[in-house]
Motif scaffolding. Structure first.
Motif, short mmCIF file in Angstrom:
data_model
loop_
_atom_site.label_atom_id
_atom_site.label_comp_id
_atom_site.label_asym_id
_atom_site.label_seq_id
_atom_site.Cartn_x
_atom_site.Cartn_y
_atom_site.Cartn_z
N ALA A 32 0.82 -1.20 0.00
CA ALA A 32 0.00 0.00 0.00
C ALA A 32 0.87 1.27 0.00
CB ALA A 32 -0.94 -0.01 1.20
N THR A 33 1.98 1.23 0.71
CA THR A 33 2.87 2.40 0.76
C THR A 33 3.49 2.67 -0.61
OG1 THR A 33 3.37 1.91 3.07
CG2 THR A 33 4.86 3.40 1.92
N ALA A 71 -3.28 5.65 0.29
CA ALA A 71 -2.80 6.27 1.53
C ALA A 71 -3.75 5.96 2.68
CB ALA A 71 -2.64 7.77 1.34
N TYR A 72 -5.04 5.94 2.42
CA TYR A 72 -6.00 5.56 3.45
C TYR A 72 -5.81 4.09 3.85
CZ TYR A 72 -10.37 4.63 5.86
OH TYR A 72 -11.29 4.26 6.80
N ASP A 73 -5.50 3.26 2.88
CA ASP A 73 -5.22 1.86 3.16
C ASP A 73 -3.98 1.73 4.05
OD1 ASP A 73 -5.61 -0.89 3.04
OD2 ASP A 73 -4.54 -1.11 1.14
N THR A 76 -5.10 2.56 7.60
CA THR A 76 -5.86 1.51 8.27
C THR A 76 -4.98 0.32 8.62
OG1 THR A 76 -6.57 0.60 6.15
CG2 THR A 76 -8.06 2.16 7.22
N ILE A 77 -4.03 -0.03 7.76
CA ILE A 77 -3.11 -1.13 8.07
C ILE A 77 -2.23 -0.74 9.25
CG2 ILE A 77 -1.18 -2.50 7.19
CD1 ILE A 77 -2.48 -2.19 4.41
N LYS A 82 -0.69 -1.29 14.96
CA LYS A 82 -0.62 -0.63 16.26
C LYS A 82 -1.49 -1.34 17.29
CE LYS A 82 -0.90 4.02 18.16
NZ LYS A 82 -1.25 5.39 17.86
N SER A 83 -2.67 -1.79 16.91
CA SER A 83 -3.56 -2.47 17.86
C SER A 83 -3.05 -3.87 18.19
CB SER A 83 -4.97 -2.54 17.30
OG SER A 83 -5.04 -3.42 16.21
#
Length: 86
Positions: A32-33, A71-73, A76-77, A82-83
């Motif tokens: 995605a990046t 970028a939104y993807d 969210t990833i 992080k979680s």
């Protein structure tokens, strides 16, 4: 776009659960990046050249939209990663 299709097929067929060699979350973040960077850079280069034909304008708009969605993807990833650490 090809890598996005490949990742879609892998996740759709749930092959990520059977193939444990690859860290799929980090691989998806990398995909995605790079997708966001490529789409945004290419669209901005086409926007700067300012040749006014309709195809280039449409390409710039769709490229910017695709870059923003990638970028939104990434965002969210990143939240998933992080979680998982907490």
């Amino acid at each position: 776009m090809v890598s996005a299709i490949l990742f879609f097929v892998v996740f759709m067929m749930e092959m990520d659960k059977s193939i444990k060699v690859v860290n799929w979350v980090w691989s998806d973040l990398f995909r995605a990046t790079t997708g966001a960077a490529v789409y945004l850079i290419t669209s901005l280069i086409c926007l700067i050249h300012r040749t006014g034909d309709g195809a280039r304008i449409a390409g710039v708009l769709f490229g910017l939209l695709a870059g923003i969605l990638f970028a939104y993807d990434v965002y969210t990833i990143f939240l998933v990663i992080k979680s998982n650490r907490q």
